[in-house]
Design an enzyme around this catalytic site. Structure first.
Site, short mmCIF file in Angstrom:
data_model
loop_
_atom_site.label_atom_id
_atom_site.label_comp_id
_atom_site.label_asym_id
_atom_site.label_seq_id
_atom_site.Cartn_x
_atom_site.Cartn_y
_atom_site.Cartn_z
N LYS A 142 76.40 48.71 89.08
CA LYS A 142 75.85 47.45 89.59
C LYS A 142 76.54 46.29 88.88
O LYS A 142 76.51 46.20 87.65
CB LYS A 142 74.34 47.40 89.33
CG LYS A 142 73.69 46.05 89.67
CD LYS A 142 72.24 46.00 89.20
CE LYS A 142 71.66 44.60 89.33
NZ LYS A 142 70.28 44.50 88.79
N ASP A 153 72.30 36.69 88.17
CA ASP A 153 71.15 36.97 89.03
C ASP A 153 70.07 35.93 88.82
O ASP A 153 69.31 35.99 87.86
CB ASP A 153 70.61 38.37 88.74
CG ASP A 153 69.43 38.72 89.64
OD1 ASP A 153 69.28 38.06 90.69
OD2 ASP A 153 68.68 39.65 89.30
N LYS A 157 63.80 33.59 89.79
CA LYS A 157 63.28 34.00 88.48
C LYS A 157 62.77 32.78 87.71
O LYS A 157 63.18 31.65 87.99
CB LYS A 157 64.39 34.66 87.66
CG LYS A 157 64.88 36.00 88.17
CD LYS A 157 66.00 36.52 87.28
CE LYS A 157 66.52 37.86 87.77
NZ LYS A 157 65.54 38.94 87.56
N ASP A 159 73.49 41.13 84.00
CA ASP A 159 73.09 41.99 85.12
C ASP A 159 74.29 42.74 85.72
O ASP A 159 74.12 43.50 86.66
CB ASP A 159 72.39 41.16 86.19
CG ASP A 159 71.34 41.96 86.95
OD1 ASP A 159 70.89 42.99 86.42
OD2 ASP A 159 70.96 41.55 88.06
N ASP A 202 64.90 39.34 94.65
CA ASP A 202 65.21 39.65 93.25
C ASP A 202 65.31 41.15 93.01
O ASP A 202 65.60 41.58 91.90
CB ASP A 202 64.17 39.02 92.32
CG ASP A 202 64.62 39.00 90.87
OD1 ASP A 202 65.85 39.04 90.63
OD2 ASP A 202 63.76 38.95 89.98
N GLU A 218 67.70 43.00 94.11
CA GLU A 218 69.00 42.98 94.79
C GLU A 218 69.96 44.07 94.33
O GLU A 218 70.88 44.44 95.07
CB GLU A 218 69.66 41.60 94.60
CG GLU A 218 70.44 41.41 93.31
CD GLU A 218 69.61 41.55 92.04
OE1 GLU A 218 70.16 42.04 91.04
OE2 GLU A 218 68.42 41.19 92.05
N ARG A 273 69.60 47.27 93.98
CA ARG A 273 69.56 48.44 94.87
C ARG A 273 70.22 48.14 96.22
O ARG A 273 70.70 49.06 96.88
CB ARG A 273 68.10 48.88 95.05
CG ARG A 273 67.22 47.91 95.77
CD ARG A 273 65.74 48.11 95.48
NE ARG A 273 65.39 47.70 94.12
CZ ARG A 273 64.17 47.82 93.60
NH1 ARG A 273 63.20 48.36 94.31
NH2 ARG A 273 63.93 47.43 92.37
#
Length: 495
Positions: A266, A271, A278, A289, A348, A350, A352
């Site tokens: 990933k 993010d 967030k 991230d 959020d 995201e 996956r």
């Protein structure tokens, strides 16, 4: 730092600093005893005065002892006999390094081979020691106007019995490769998000290929992702001015007909949460991230340095998750590369969404195993804290292999279940699947989501949300995990 291995008597070695271990109760190992005898009991005399109790990590520096070629002797406490484990051994090594950093000597010799570390042979002890020392030398001051003072220490020599020298050499070699991989992972994670974006990571991959000739790199741009039908991946990136990239790394160290192992990382370079924004506090840490992708970079570097006889593929799903007038909304439905549709209930969640398309892309390599690595869920931090990575998979043998590798590498993971009952939480009235499953078992339902796209091969998922970086304080930054676990897994597959 240069690491060497020598088989010489410690009392005869010319070095700036000779490092010896002392246990509680004035216990001297073979190396310390030999030096004590050569100096007419100088070490015993110091211990009798009570200057060093021998507790793990205590140090005492002795200058100019008689009949030695070493300029100094550094005594380090090793604790109680037969109670030295990995954690204590790392503490001991870190204490040694901390003292050596403050000395003027350009080299040091470590006579620690006679220490008994629970469950560790000469190879494993050397690897643990060198990895700890090398990782402890890491500094990230690229954006500081005042750089750290250059380290005077340039060379570390491990003293080993002749019978153990080959094992110690191999352990040191593996440790250096792993530490170099961890350093690359940490560098990429620590970079600011205005520098480290998907296009930048594509350039870094090409740079790695120039350094190691056995690496092939392909960077798939937005147009190619659209042609492949990666609607889920593209949905994450559509709110950002930074275009997404799927970076494909390929290393062929074995025969062409040998199925590869695939690492999927990933790579969300920043993010914000997107429209499901967030909180502002701590959002700066969302530059980390992309540490899943960074760990794939680091593992590849270690494998390339060791030239392991395996075939390996890396898929780095890189995007930036930003809010804008064109960003994905909660309630949007997208079609993945697999053809399955996803209702995005929370933008959020995201990670996956980029991983699922990368997992489908992995099918074309007909892999032996696929492991995805992601800072996926805050729920994993709640469940396991910052010491242990979460692990799930659809093949019990693969999961056991990863657990074993993590134990050996002192980079542990813990298995969580993927029972069918959890899959029901992802039901959507409007699409094949929802991208979140409610407040319960968030780490597991994220794994369940990914499992829907990994049915054609043996697959495992590592959730490194708690282990990829340290939050706040002076030690804030990327850790380099799980490069040790992944490299050990691949070392074992290469045997």
């Amino acid at each position: 730092m240069e690491f060497l291995v020598k088989s010489v008597r410690p009392e005869t070695l010319k070095t700036a600093t000779l490092v010896l271990a002392v246990g509680e109760g004035r216990k001297l190992g073979a190396s310390a005893k030999a030096v004590d005898d050569a100096t007419g009991g100088a070490i015993s005399a110091v211990l009798k005065r009570g200057d060093l109790a021998g507790k793990v990590g205590q140090t005492l520096l002795l200058q100019s002892l008689p009949n030695l070629k070493a300029e100094r002797v550094l005594l380090v406490g090793a604790g109680k006999e037969r109670e030295l484990g990995d954690r204590q051994y790392r503490k001991l090594a870190s204490a040694v390094l901390s003292t050596l950093k403050g000395l003027a000597g350009a080299d040091a010799a470590l006579a620690l081979g006679d220490l008994a570390v629970k469950g560790r042979d000469a190879h494993a002890k050397a690897r643990l020691l060198v990895e700890t020392l090398a990782d402890g030398l890491y500094v990230f001051d690229r954006y500081k106007s005042q750089k750290a003072e250059p380290l005077k220490l340039k060379k570390l020599t491990l003293l080993a019995d002749k019978a153990d020298s080959a094992a110690v050499e191999q352990g040191s070699k593996e440790a250096q490769a792993i530490a170099n991989g961890m350093a690359l992972t940490r560098d990429l994670g620590n970079l600011p998000p205005n520098v480290c974006h998907p296009t930048f990571l594509g350039e870094q991959a090409k740079g790695l290929a120039k350094e190691f000739k056995g690496l092939k790199v392909e960077v798939l741009d937005e147009k190619k992702l659209r042609e492949l039908g990666m609607g889920s991946f593209l949905a994450v990136a559509q709110g950002s001015d930074q275009p997404p990239r799927l970076i494909v790394l390929q290393y062929n160290g074995a025969k062409k007909d040998q199925a590869p192992h695939v690492l999927v990382g990933k790579g969300i370079t920043f993010d914000t949460g997107g429209i499901s924004l967030k909180p502002g506090l701590g959002m700066d840490e969302m530059k980390f991230d992309m540490c899943g992708a960074a760990s794939v970079f680091g593992t590849f570097r270690a494998v390339l340095e060791l030239q392991l006889p395996i075939n390996l593929v890396g898929l780095l799903a890189c995007a930036e998750n930003m809010p804008s007038g064109g960003a994905t909304r909660p309630g949007d439905i997208v079609t993945t590369m697999s053809g399955q549709t996803v209702e995005i209930l929370n933008t959020d969640a995201e990670g996956r969404l980029v991983l699922c398309d990368a997992l489908t892309y992995a099918e074309r390599f007909k892999p032996q195993s696929v492991i995805d690595i992601a800072t996926l869920t805050g729920a994993c931090i709640v469940a396991l804290g910052s010491n242990t990575s979460g692990l799930m998979g659809n093949n019990e043998a693969l999961v056991r292999q990863l657990l074993k590798a993590g134990e050996f590498a002192d980079d542990r993971a813990w298995q969580l279940p993927l029972f069918d009952e959890y899959q029901e939480q992802l039901d959507s009235p409007f699409a094949d699947i929802a991208n979140i499953g409610g407040p319960k078992a968030g780490t597991i339902t994220a794994g369940c989501f990914l499992s829907r796209f990994a049915k054609k091969y043996h697959w495992a998922h590592l959730d490194i949300a708690g282990t990829a970086w340290i939050s706040g304080g002076k030690d804030k930054g990327a850790t380099g995990r799980p490069v040790p676990l992944l490299t050990q897994y691949l070392l074992e597959r290469a045997k």
